[in-house]
Design an enzyme around this catalytic site. Structure first.
Site, mmCIF file in Angstrom:
data_model
loop_
_atom_site.group_PDB
_atom_site.id
_atom_site.type_symbol
_atom_site.label_atom_id
_atom_site.label_comp_id
_atom_site.label_asym_id
_atom_site.label_seq_id
_atom_site.Cartn_x
_atom_site.Cartn_y
_atom_site.Cartn_z
ATOM 1 N N ARG A 86 0.826 -1.218 0.000
ATOM 2 C CA ARG A 86 0.000 0.000 0.000
ATOM 3 C C ARG A 86 0.857 1.264 0.000
ATOM 4 O O ARG A 86 0.523 2.257 -0.637
ATOM 5 C CB ARG A 86 -0.947 -0.020 1.203
ATOM 6 C CG ARG A 86 -2.040 -1.061 0.991
ATOM 7 C CD ARG A 86 -2.761 -1.347 2.257
ATOM 8 N NE ARG A 86 -3.532 -0.230 2.742
ATOM 9 C CZ ARG A 86 -4.053 -0.182 3.962
ATOM 10 N NH1 ARG A 86 -3.864 -1.175 4.806
ATOM 11 N NH2 ARG A 86 -4.757 0.855 4.333
ATOM 12 N N GLN A 117 -9.188 9.633 10.218
ATOM 13 C CA GLN A 117 -9.044 8.183 10.379
ATOM 14 C C GLN A 117 -8.005 7.668 9.383
ATOM 15 O O GLN A 117 -7.669 6.486 9.401
ATOM 16 C CB GLN A 117 -10.381 7.499 10.106
ATOM 17 C CG GLN A 117 -11.473 7.903 11.060
ATOM 18 C CD GLN A 117 -12.837 7.458 10.563
ATOM 19 O OE1 GLN A 117 -13.239 6.313 10.729
ATOM 20 N NE2 GLN A 117 -13.571 8.357 9.933
ATOM 21 N N ASP A 120 -2.780 7.794 5.510
ATOM 22 C CA ASP A 120 -2.004 8.027 4.283
ATOM 23 C C ASP A 120 -1.101 9.254 4.318
ATOM 24 O O ASP A 120 -0.246 9.430 3.445
ATOM 25 C CB ASP A 120 -2.944 8.083 3.060
ATOM 26 C CG ASP A 120 -4.036 9.155 3.182
ATOM 27 O OD1 ASP A 120 -3.808 10.204 3.811
ATOM 28 O OD2 ASP A 120 -5.134 8.942 2.623
ATOM 29 N N HIS A 135 -6.085 6.638 13.716
ATOM 30 C CA HIS A 135 -5.696 5.267 13.359
ATOM 31 C C HIS A 135 -4.221 5.145 12.985
ATOM 32 O O HIS A 135 -3.835 4.175 12.339
ATOM 33 C CB HIS A 135 -6.594 4.747 12.227
ATOM 34 C CG HIS A 135 -8.041 4.633 12.626
ATOM 35 N ND1 HIS A 135 -9.073 4.531 11.727
ATOM 36 C CD2 HIS A 135 -8.626 4.613 13.863
ATOM 37 C CE1 HIS A 135 -10.225 4.451 12.375
ATOM 38 N NE2 HIS A 135 -9.985 4.518 13.671
ATOM 39 N N CYS A 165 13.909 -3.167 15.335
ATOM 40 C CA CYS A 165 13.989 -1.856 15.992
ATOM 41 C C CYS A 165 15.455 -1.406 16.094
ATOM 42 O O CYS A 165 16.318 -2.198 16.486
ATOM 43 C CB CYS A 165 13.382 -1.991 17.383
ATOM 44 S SG CYS A 165 13.497 -0.497 18.378
ATOM 45 N N ASN A 231 -20.335 13.760 1.386
ATOM 46 C CA ASN A 231 -20.165 12.364 0.991
ATOM 47 C C ASN A 231 -21.107 12.101 -0.186
ATOM 48 O O ASN A 231 -22.246 12.560 -0.162
ATOM 49 C CB ASN A 231 -20.539 11.451 2.193
ATOM 50 C CG ASN A 231 -20.037 10.035 2.039
ATOM 51 O OD1 ASN A 231 -20.187 9.404 0.994
ATOM 52 N ND2 ASN A 231 -19.444 9.523 3.100
ATOM 53 N N ALA A 249 -15.829 15.385 -2.081
ATOM 54 C CA ALA A 249 -15.194 16.370 -1.198
ATOM 55 C C ALA A 249 -14.335 17.360 -1.989
ATOM 56 O O ALA A 249 -14.344 18.556 -1.701
ATOM 57 C CB ALA A 249 -14.337 15.651 -0.165
#
Ligand code: BJW
Ligand code: ZN
Length: 262
Positions: A86, A117, A120, A135, A165, A231, A249
């Site tokens: 993604r 939310q 990206d 999120h 890490c 929407n 939008a």
């Protein structure tokens, strides 16, 4: 009222027409909150999770499965593969006029809160500051062991494995809130406080079915805010909104700052 009159009355508040009342409120508002979801990025080319009758599927797995706490425990490399895929798509995408309009609003109002939310980063790419990311972010990773957060672009991925890490060598995971996981500490509480204080609340491009994000419009409405949804489709929160602007939008939000189009 005749059925045709009821239909006309309903259409007056559920089309892409921006009312005089909304223009006046937008002009005078001091405290504004915008809640966004995947639909705000749709015109940039980011696929939504739901809407248009579709739900996202990857390699035959519904996203509720691949983007879940259970999958993280079962197959961390598969989760990384999904998020790497993604990120590869997102890298090529740019903010659209909706992200740009929202970023401009932050300097227009005395108090402005942007709650998203989305993971990206397109709001920030458009110049938005202090975004409340409910999120998380696809551009960050977090250590299971020590909790350190790293930028994904700095990590080394071995084939089919998960990155380690820098601080403790522990396993890293995407710094994203998967289904069944808690939101980052304080993120929802902060958003809800801002919602209680806002007088104008925009709900943009979210199907409003994922909690606790879907509670934000209710919190704002209960505190007396004027709530506006943007929407192309109706959602479970449409009924509580003062205005429903039915459309994209990127086409509707820039028009709010412009003079009426008649
Ligand atoms: C346009 C447009 C254009 C198109 N312009 N618009 C109560 C009952 C049952 C379960 C729960 C419950 N309360 C909480 C839960 C559990 C769960 C939940 O809500 N489930 C529901 C689905 C029922 N919630 C959680 O697990 C949350 N954690 C939590 O509550 O912790 C406490 C807890 C733990 C354990 C048990 C119980 C409680 C965490 C939720 C995390 C969500 N994560 C995801 C995945 C992120 C990772 C990834 O990306 O893979 O976040 S799910 C996915 O949905 C993603 C999104 O942020 C989120 C919301 O979706 P969004 O943004 O609304 O997008 P869409 O696609 O749904 O809608 C797009 C909309 O845009 C559509 O309406 C289109 O029409 C519109 N659109 N083009 C404007 N151009
Ligand atoms: Zn660590």
């Amino acid at each position: 009222m005749l059925p045709s009159e009821v239909l006309r009355a309903t259409q007056a508040i559920t089309n892409e027409f921006i009312s005089e009342e909304l223009r006046a409120r937008f002009h005078e508002a001091k405290n504004v909150l915008v809640l966004t979801g995947a639909g705000v990025s749709a015109e940039s080319g980011v696929p939504t999770f739901r809407g248009g009758g579709n739900t996202a599927v990857w390699k035959g797995m519904p996203f509720e499965v691949i983007s879940s706490a259970g999958m993280l425990a079962r197959d961390l490399p598969a989760v990384w593969e999904w998020f790497n895929y993604r990120r590869g798509l997102l890298e090529k995408l740019k903010p659209n006029p909706a992200h740009v309009a929202i970023a401009q609003w932050q300097d227009r109002f005395r108090n402005f809160a942007l709650v998203t939310q989305n993971i990206d980063g397109l709001h920030q790419a458009a110049g938005a500051r202090n975004v409340i990311e409910l999120h998380g972010s696809i551009w960050r990773a977090r250590c299971f062991d020590c909790g350190a957060v790293h930028y994904v672009c700095e990590l080394k991925f071995e084939d089919g494995g998960s990155p380690a890490c820098f601080d403790c060598g522990g396993h890293l995971r995407p710094d994203v809130v998967l289904f069944g996981e808690m939101l980052p500490t304080g993120a929802y509480e902060n958003a809800a406080l801002q919602a209680q204080d806002c007088e104008l609340c925009f709900v943009v491009g979210t199907s409003a079915v994922v909690y606790p994000a879907a509670l934000i419009p209710e919190v704002a409405r209960a505190a007396g805010a004027y709530v506006v949804e943007v929407n192309p489709e109706r959602t479970p929160v449409s009924g509580l909104c003062d205005e429903v602007l039915t459309g994209k939008a990127g086409e509707i939000l820039p028009r709010l700052c412009q003079k009426p189009d008649r």
